[in-house]
Design a protein around this motif. Structure first.
Motif, PDB file in Angstrom:
ATOM      1  N   GLU A  62       1.168  -1.096   0.032  1.00  0.00           N
ATOM      2  CA  GLU A  62       0.035  -0.144   0.192  1.00  0.00           C
ATOM      3  C   GLU A  62       0.792   1.261  -0.100  1.00  0.00           C
ATOM      4  O   GLU A  62       0.255   2.263  -0.195  1.00  0.00           O
ATOM      5  CB  GLU A  62      -1.034  -0.078   1.285  1.00  0.00           C
ATOM      6  CG  GLU A  62      -1.725  -1.013   1.547  1.00  0.00           C
ATOM      7  CD  GLU A  62      -1.012  -2.113   2.155  1.00  0.00           C
ATOM      8  OE1 GLU A  62      -0.960  -1.948   3.490  1.00  0.00           O
ATOM      9  OE2 GLU A  62      -0.546  -3.194   1.818  1.00  0.00           O
ATOM     10  N   ASP A  63       2.085   1.146   0.323  1.00  0.00           N
ATOM     11  CA  ASP A  63       2.922   2.463   0.265  1.00  0.00           C
ATOM     12  C   ASP A  63       3.292   2.831  -1.169  1.00  0.00           C
ATOM     13  O   ASP A  63       3.985   3.750  -1.324  1.00  0.00           O
ATOM     14  CB  ASP A  63       4.344   2.089   0.934  1.00  0.00           C
ATOM     15  CG  ASP A  63       3.950   1.734   2.717  1.00  0.00           C
ATOM     16  OD1 ASP A  63       2.897   2.395   3.008  1.00  0.00           O
ATOM     17  OD2 ASP A  63       4.662   1.110   3.411  1.00  0.00           O
ATOM     18  N   VAL A  64       3.105   1.963  -2.024  1.00  0.00           N
ATOM     19  CA  VAL A  64       3.318   2.223  -3.327  1.00  0.00           C
ATOM     20  C   VAL A  64       1.966   2.755  -4.143  1.00  0.00           C
ATOM     21  O   VAL A  64       1.194   2.276  -4.417  1.00  0.00           O
ATOM     22  CB  VAL A  64       3.774   1.001  -4.209  1.00  0.00           C
ATOM     23  CG1 VAL A  64       4.155   1.236  -5.615  1.00  0.00           C
ATOM     24  CG2 VAL A  64       4.977   0.286  -3.597  1.00  0.00           C
ATOM     25  N   PRO A  65       2.426   4.206  -4.691  1.00  0.00           N
ATOM     26  CA  PRO A  65       1.223   4.755  -5.422  1.00  0.00           C
ATOM     27  C   PRO A  65       0.714   4.184  -6.772  1.00  0.00           C
ATOM     28  O   PRO A  65       1.788   3.727  -7.471  1.00  0.00           O
ATOM     29  CB  PRO A  65       1.835   6.107  -5.580  1.00  0.00           C
ATOM     30  CG  PRO A  65       3.189   6.392  -5.402  1.00  0.00           C
ATOM     31  CD  PRO A  65       3.431   4.864  -4.716  1.00  0.00           C
ATOM     32  N   MET A  66      -0.359   4.016  -7.244  1.00  0.00           N
ATOM     33  CA  MET A  66      -0.751   3.275  -8.263  1.00  0.00           C
ATOM     34  C   MET A  66      -1.532   4.255  -9.195  1.00  0.00           C
ATOM     35  O   MET A  66      -2.113   3.847 -10.010  1.00  0.00           O
ATOM     36  CB  MET A  66      -1.732   2.230  -7.619  1.00  0.00           C
ATOM     37  CG  MET A  66      -0.736   0.886  -7.461  1.00  0.00           C
ATOM     38  SD  MET A  66       0.139   0.074  -8.586  1.00  0.00           S
ATOM     39  CE  MET A  66      -1.250  -0.828  -9.631  1.00  0.00           C
ATOM     40  N   GLN A  67      -1.674   5.467  -8.822  1.00  0.00           N
ATOM     41  CA  GLN A  67      -2.509   6.488  -9.581  1.00  0.00           C
ATOM     42  C   GLN A  67      -1.974   6.240 -11.279  1.00  0.00           C
ATOM     43  O   GLN A  67      -2.842   6.178 -12.262  1.00  0.00           O
ATOM     44  CB  GLN A  67      -2.439   7.830  -9.151  1.00  0.00           C
ATOM     45  CG  GLN A  67      -3.241   8.018  -7.830  1.00  0.00           C
ATOM     46  CD  GLN A  67      -2.351   7.795  -6.738  1.00  0.00           C
ATOM     47  OE1 GLN A  67      -1.448   6.938  -6.758  1.00  0.00           O
ATOM     48  NE2 GLN A  67      -2.670   8.304  -5.552  1.00  0.00           N
ATOM     49  N   LYS A  68      -0.824   6.676 -11.369  1.00  0.00           N
ATOM     50  CA  LYS A  68      -0.365   6.855 -12.846  1.00  0.00           C
ATOM     51  C   LYS A  68      -0.485   5.437 -13.512  1.00  0.00           C
ATOM     52  O   LYS A  68      -1.191   5.257 -14.620  1.00  0.00           O
ATOM     53  CB  LYS A  68       1.290   6.856 -12.679  1.00  0.00           C
ATOM     54  CG  LYS A  68       1.868   7.012 -13.885  1.00  0.00           C
ATOM     55  CD  LYS A  68       1.975   8.599 -14.315  1.00  0.00           C
ATOM     56  CE  LYS A  68       2.306   8.678 -15.896  1.00  0.00           C
ATOM     57  NZ  LYS A  68       1.705   9.685 -16.534  1.00  0.00           N
ATOM     58  N   ASP A  69      -0.340   4.266 -12.800  1.00  0.00           N
ATOM     59  CA  ASP A  69      -0.799   2.937 -13.530  1.00  0.00           C
ATOM     60  C   ASP A  69      -2.180   2.795 -13.794  1.00  0.00           C
ATOM     61  O   ASP A  69      -2.588   2.174 -14.925  1.00  0.00           O
ATOM     62  CB  ASP A  69      -0.360   1.542 -12.423  1.00  0.00           C
ATOM     63  CG  ASP A  69       0.949   1.770 -12.009  1.00  0.00           C
ATOM     64  OD1 ASP A  69       1.493   2.703 -11.429  1.00  0.00           O
ATOM     65  OD2 ASP A  69       1.740   0.704 -12.130  1.00  0.00           O
ATOM     66  N   TYR A 138      -3.523  -6.224  -4.420  1.00  0.00           N
ATOM     67  CA  TYR A 138      -3.487  -4.772  -4.475  1.00  0.00           C
ATOM     68  C   TYR A 138      -3.124  -4.218  -6.042  1.00  0.00           C
ATOM     69  O   TYR A 138      -4.017  -3.153  -6.236  1.00  0.00           O
ATOM     70  CB  TYR A 138      -2.190  -4.246  -3.509  1.00  0.00           C
ATOM     71  CG  TYR A 138      -1.911  -2.696  -3.527  1.00  0.00           C
ATOM     72  CD1 TYR A 138      -2.833  -1.925  -2.915  1.00  0.00           C
ATOM     73  CD2 TYR A 138      -0.520  -2.171  -4.251  1.00  0.00           C
ATOM     74  CE1 TYR A 138      -2.481  -0.353  -2.926  1.00  0.00           C
ATOM     75  CE2 TYR A 138      -0.393  -0.784  -4.215  1.00  0.00           C
ATOM     76  CZ  TYR A 138      -1.359   0.152  -3.618  1.00  0.00           C
ATOM     77  OH  TYR A 138      -1.129   1.162  -3.501  1.00  0.00           O
ATOM     78  N   SER A 142      -6.390  -2.070  -7.407  1.00  0.00           N
ATOM     79  CA  SER A 142      -5.999  -0.865  -7.807  1.00  0.00           C
ATOM     80  C   SER A 142      -6.208  -0.657  -9.412  1.00  0.00           C
ATOM     81  O   SER A 142      -6.753   0.502  -9.699  1.00  0.00           O
ATOM     82  CB  SER A 142      -4.513  -0.612  -7.667  1.00  0.00           C
ATOM     83  OG  SER A 142      -3.915  -0.681  -6.397  1.00  0.00           O
ATOM     84  N   GLY A 223       3.980   1.920 -10.739  1.00  0.00           N
ATOM     85  CA  GLY A 223       3.801   1.454  -9.443  1.00  0.00           C
ATOM     86  C   GLY A 223       4.015  -0.115  -9.357  1.00  0.00           C
ATOM     87  O   GLY A 223       4.787  -0.583  -8.323  1.00  0.00           O
TER      88      GLY A 223
END
Ligand code: FE
Ligand code: MN
Length: 361
Positions: A62-69, A138, A142, A223
């Motif tokens: 969960e510490d890894v941002p996935m918005q861009k993906d 995750y 995501s 991500g």
């Protein structure tokens, strides 16, 4: 020499000979059976060192941002169908594979080894497989992928099924109460450790590692790329753990190491490589931008040679060079001090606070 403690009117005698015997009886297999988790004195220092290295690398998905993906996944123009398919194959394969590795450690290897420091590091290994399995969950949630599709991937894609069947074959026959004084059973365990560490985690994971990291290098799925880099760093420790375990097992039980047995290992590695190449061709049915199935197949040959070499066997493709030198740099994470940023460093800091210094042990 016994040591006597007199506390008040009570006397306690500690038998040093017994302690020395307990140490000497520590073995990979057929060692002293004890419910007491007698880590000290350490016999396999490398196992404890590896345990500390592994926990210092702790990370949480969960510490890894996935918005861009997610933006890329939803966009019509950012990605080709093939790039999306690589991610589907990655998620589909690893969702099952991480669980299979974790299950084999908990129910086979950790049950059969006897030295507590080996059980300690294997427990950490199993937990890291849980983190990897969780990271896939995750990624799936995501990106909003239908979880039934992932289930279908490892039920219905033939090349995934066959890779899974290959490793489960050397796991299912091993039981907790197996008589490990018999050479044939010791060889079964050694084979299991070889297949899981060197063939599966060490070779069959690398086709997808290469593909996903190659996409991340082109700024696709940053991500997911980050999580694969963390996973890859964990896997290098798992490969090292199983390589050491294998070598010490053979050292302590030279009856395992026959010509027939070595031949069996070569055959298993060849089969693993064949399965991986077929799998790669399913991941890359057409050559996507900058990715060719042929290059990935030759990369697998190169990696499998490194694994054979690591446990003292001859390579099958002498002189073969790594077609992806950039990937070697990514894998050799020691060279990339600044690569893993953010939370990982924080975990390292907090865990180092609780660490006992080397000279104290
Ligand atoms: Fe894993
Ligand atoms: Mn692993």
């Amino acid at each position: 020499m016994d040591k006597t403690y007199k506390i008040g009117d009570k006397t306690f005698v500690l038998d040093e000979e017994k302690a020395v015997r307990a140490y000497q009886e520590k073995m990979v297999i057929n060692g002293r059976q004890s419910e007491a988790f007698n880590l000290l004195p350490l016999k396999y220092q490398w196992a404890y060192d590896l345990y500390r290295k592994m926990k210092a690398n702790h990370w949480e998905p969960e510490d890894v941002p996935m918005q861009k993906d997610l933006e890329q996944w939803k966009s019509e123009s950012d990605l080709s169908d093939n790039e999306r398919w690589i991610i589907m194959m990655g998620i589909g394969y690893f969702s099952a594979a991480e669980g299979i590795v974790g299950d084999n450690i908990q129910h086979v290897v950790r049950e059969l080894v006897t030295a507590p420091e080996l059980k300690l590091v294997l427990g950490r290994h199993a937990h890291e497989e849980n983190i990897h399995a969780d990271s896939l969950l995750y990624m799936i949630s995501s990106l909003g992928i239908n979880p039934h599709e992932c289930e279908a991937m490892f039920e219905q894609i033939d090349t995934i099924l066959r890779k899974n069947e290959f490793v489960c074959r050397v796991s299912k026959s091993l039981r907790r109460d197996m008589d490990l004084t018999q050479t044939v059973n010791k060889q079964e365990l050694a084979k299991n450790i070889f297949v899981f560490g060197q063939c599966m985690e060490g070779t069959q994971f690398y086709g997808l590692f290469g593909m996903v990291l190659s996409l991340a290098r082109q700024n696709k799925f940053p991500g997911i790329g980050q999580m694969f880099r963390y996973t890859l760093r964990d896997e290098s420790n798992h490969i090292e753990l199983f390589r050491n375990l294998f070598r010490v097992l053979i050292e302590e039980n030279p009856d395992i190491w026959t010509a027939d047995f070595k031949q069996e290992l070569y055959d298993l590695m060849k089969e693993a490589v064949e399965l991986e190449k077929e799998f790669i061709r399913d991941c890359l049915p057409v050559n996507a931008v900058g990715l060719s199935a042929d290059e990935f197949c030759s990369y697998i040959d190169y990696i499998s040679d490194r694994r054979l070499n690591g446990i003292g066997l001859d390579v099958l493709h002498p002189g073969l060079e790594n077609p992806f030198p950039w990937l070697a740099e990514t894998i050799d994470v020691k060279k990339e001090q600044n690569f893993f940023e953010g939370r990982v460093t924080e975990y390292q800091k907090s865990s180092s606070l609780a660490e006992v210094s080397d000279d104290e042990l």
